[in-house]
Design a protein around this motif. Sequence first.
Motif, mmCIF file in Angstrom:
data_model
loop_
_atom_site.group_PDB
_atom_site.id
_atom_site.type_symbol
_atom_site.label_atom_id
_atom_site.label_comp_id
_atom_site.label_asym_id
_atom_site.label_seq_id
_atom_site.Cartn_x
_atom_site.Cartn_y
_atom_site.Cartn_z
ATOM 1 N N GLY A 85 0.801 -1.225 0.000
ATOM 2 C CA GLY A 85 0.000 0.000 0.000
ATOM 3 C C GLY A 85 0.826 1.263 0.000
ATOM 4 O O GLY A 85 0.301 2.347 0.243
ATOM 5 N N ASN A 86 2.128 1.147 -0.281
ATOM 6 C CA ASN A 86 2.994 2.321 -0.308
ATOM 7 C C ASN A 86 2.970 3.029 -1.656
ATOM 8 O O ASN A 86 3.449 4.158 -1.777
ATOM 9 C CB ASN A 86 4.435 1.921 0.019
ATOM 10 N N LEU A 87 2.460 2.341 -2.677
ATOM 11 C CA LEU A 87 2.352 2.901 -4.023
ATOM 12 C C LEU A 87 0.941 2.716 -4.549
ATOM 13 O O LEU A 87 0.262 1.747 -4.204
ATOM 14 C CB LEU A 87 3.333 2.208 -4.981
ATOM 15 N N ASP A 88 0.514 3.653 -5.379
ATOM 16 C CA ASP A 88 -0.758 3.510 -6.081
ATOM 17 C C ASP A 88 -0.538 2.899 -7.469
ATOM 18 O O ASP A 88 -1.383 2.160 -7.968
ATOM 19 C CB ASP A 88 -1.442 4.877 -6.226
ATOM 20 N N VAL A 89 0.591 3.235 -8.074
ATOM 21 C CA VAL A 89 0.971 2.705 -9.383
ATOM 22 C C VAL A 89 2.439 2.305 -9.304
ATOM 23 O O VAL A 89 3.266 3.076 -8.801
ATOM 24 C CB VAL A 89 0.768 3.741 -10.513
ATOM 25 N N ALA A 90 2.771 1.124 -9.783
ATOM 26 C CA ALA A 90 4.149 0.641 -9.724
ATOM 27 C C ALA A 90 4.735 0.529 -11.119
ATOM 28 O O ALA A 90 4.024 0.318 -12.101
ATOM 29 C CB ALA A 90 4.216 -0.717 -9.033
ATOM 30 N N PHE A 91 6.043 0.667 -11.186
ATOM 31 C CA PHE A 91 6.817 0.425 -12.396
ATOM 32 C C PHE A 91 7.551 -0.901 -12.219
ATOM 33 O O PHE A 91 8.130 -1.156 -11.169
ATOM 34 C CB PHE A 91 7.824 1.563 -12.603
ATOM 35 N N ALA A 92 7.502 -1.754 -13.238
ATOM 36 C CA ALA A 92 8.211 -3.041 -13.163
ATOM 37 C C ALA A 92 8.362 -3.599 -14.571
ATOM 38 O O ALA A 92 7.786 -3.079 -15.529
ATOM 39 C CB ALA A 92 7.451 -4.031 -12.280
ATOM 40 N N THR A 93 9.149 -4.658 -14.677
ATOM 41 C CA THR A 93 9.237 -5.327 -15.972
ATOM 42 C C THR A 93 7.900 -6.020 -16.248
ATOM 43 O O THR A 93 7.176 -6.419 -15.326
ATOM 44 C CB THR A 93 10.356 -6.391 -15.992
ATOM 45 N N ASP A 94 7.584 -6.182 -17.526
ATOM 46 C CA ASP A 94 6.386 -6.931 -17.895
ATOM 47 C C ASP A 94 6.480 -8.358 -17.367
ATOM 48 O O ASP A 94 5.474 -8.938 -16.943
ATOM 49 C CB ASP A 94 6.223 -6.946 -19.416
ATOM 50 N N VAL A 95 7.678 -8.914 -17.382
ATOM 51 C CA VAL A 95 7.867 -10.282 -16.905
ATOM 52 C C VAL A 95 7.483 -10.389 -15.433
ATOM 53 O O VAL A 95 6.753 -11.307 -15.029
ATOM 54 C CB VAL A 95 9.330 -10.738 -17.117
ATOM 55 N N ALA A 96 7.953 -9.463 -14.612
ATOM 56 C CA ALA A 96 7.637 -9.500 -13.183
ATOM 57 C C ALA A 96 6.132 -9.338 -12.957
ATOM 58 O O ALA A 96 5.540 -10.010 -12.096
ATOM 59 C CB ALA A 96 8.407 -8.402 -12.449
ATOM 60 N N MET A 97 5.513 -8.453 -13.722
ATOM 61 C CA MET A 97 4.070 -8.239 -13.565
ATOM 62 C C MET A 97 3.275 -9.473 -13.970
ATOM 63 O O MET A 97 2.316 -9.856 -13.286
ATOM 64 C CB MET A 97 3.644 -7.035 -14.398
ATOM 65 N N PHE A 98 3.670 -10.093 -15.064
ATOM 66 C CA PHE A 98 2.915 -11.252 -15.531
ATOM 67 C C PHE A 98 3.112 -12.446 -14.603
ATOM 68 O O PHE A 98 2.201 -13.257 -14.415
ATOM 69 C CB PHE A 98 3.320 -11.602 -16.965
#
Length: 321
Positions: A85-98
């Motif tokens: 809950g420290n972020l509303d929107v995160a940046f990450a690799t597509d691989v990590a997100m998937f």
Amino acid sequence: MRRVAITLVAALCLITACNNFLAKPRSSEQIIPERTTLRVGVGNPIDTAPLRLAVEDGSFTRAGLHVDLVEEPTPAAGLDGLARGNLDVAFATDVAMFKAAASGTALRLQAEAYTSTPFTMSLMTLPSSTYTNLADKKTPKIAVDELDDLGALAVRSMFTTAGGDPAKIKFVRYPYASMPTALRDKSVDAALMIESFITQAQQNLGARVLADSSRGATMNLPMTAYAATGIFAEANPRTLALFRSVLARAQQRAADPTVIRQALPRLAGIDEATADLVALGQYPISLNGVRLQRVADLMRTSGMLSSRLDVVSLLPKDDTF
């Protein structure tokens, strides 16, 4: 015939809507957000340059949204920040997100950050290395920044394209900044680097490209993106629509490489000469389901995912408020 033609056009429109979400971003003037502040994680300065510049030049503020940028210290920190809950929107690799989505994390993609082009992601060796053909070593030791993320996925695909056996690769984890040292002391045979580390290794060590990722299945591969949790997206559709609209215009401005190169010395802490030399990828202005599905399907064939992930299900719902 007329009815068939109309039906065909309608079907094509539906496909386009699914595969190229937000091709024409909604005007920010039409959007009144549920909240006026958004905490957004940022990582690699090149990937996130358009977002940083839009915050810097007041684009979000003028649209009625204050964006607090939160620096993510590690590649995994963004998704951790969402979970805590420290972020509303995160940046990450597509691989990590998937991977997270496949494990049950409810994510809603908000924007693509960066897509590779030639020499934005390459396997590097030193000029003295005898490793000159990718498939020559049967069990190569390869440095990657994370053992089961974008770099490892790209390397496996590159080996397959070169006729090697990706199952024989031994991956060794090194931060990008430490990869030149690992090459010098022969701890690894090659290192999968991204810009600006590629250019700096070439300048400082005379490093050479053993293989570029922009071939075969990884040609023009989506690399990074922004995402919110499903719960946050459901509660704040207008806020996120406004975020996407402003970011899309910033990504469109970034199509002029001069915009990014002039900003990199202050954003990435590199000198102007290096900024002029780095290979720049692309900044998509819309979420493209077909393009992103390539990553998920490649993860499936490489063993990173146990079953097919439907990326379209992770896209935002239609902006009807």
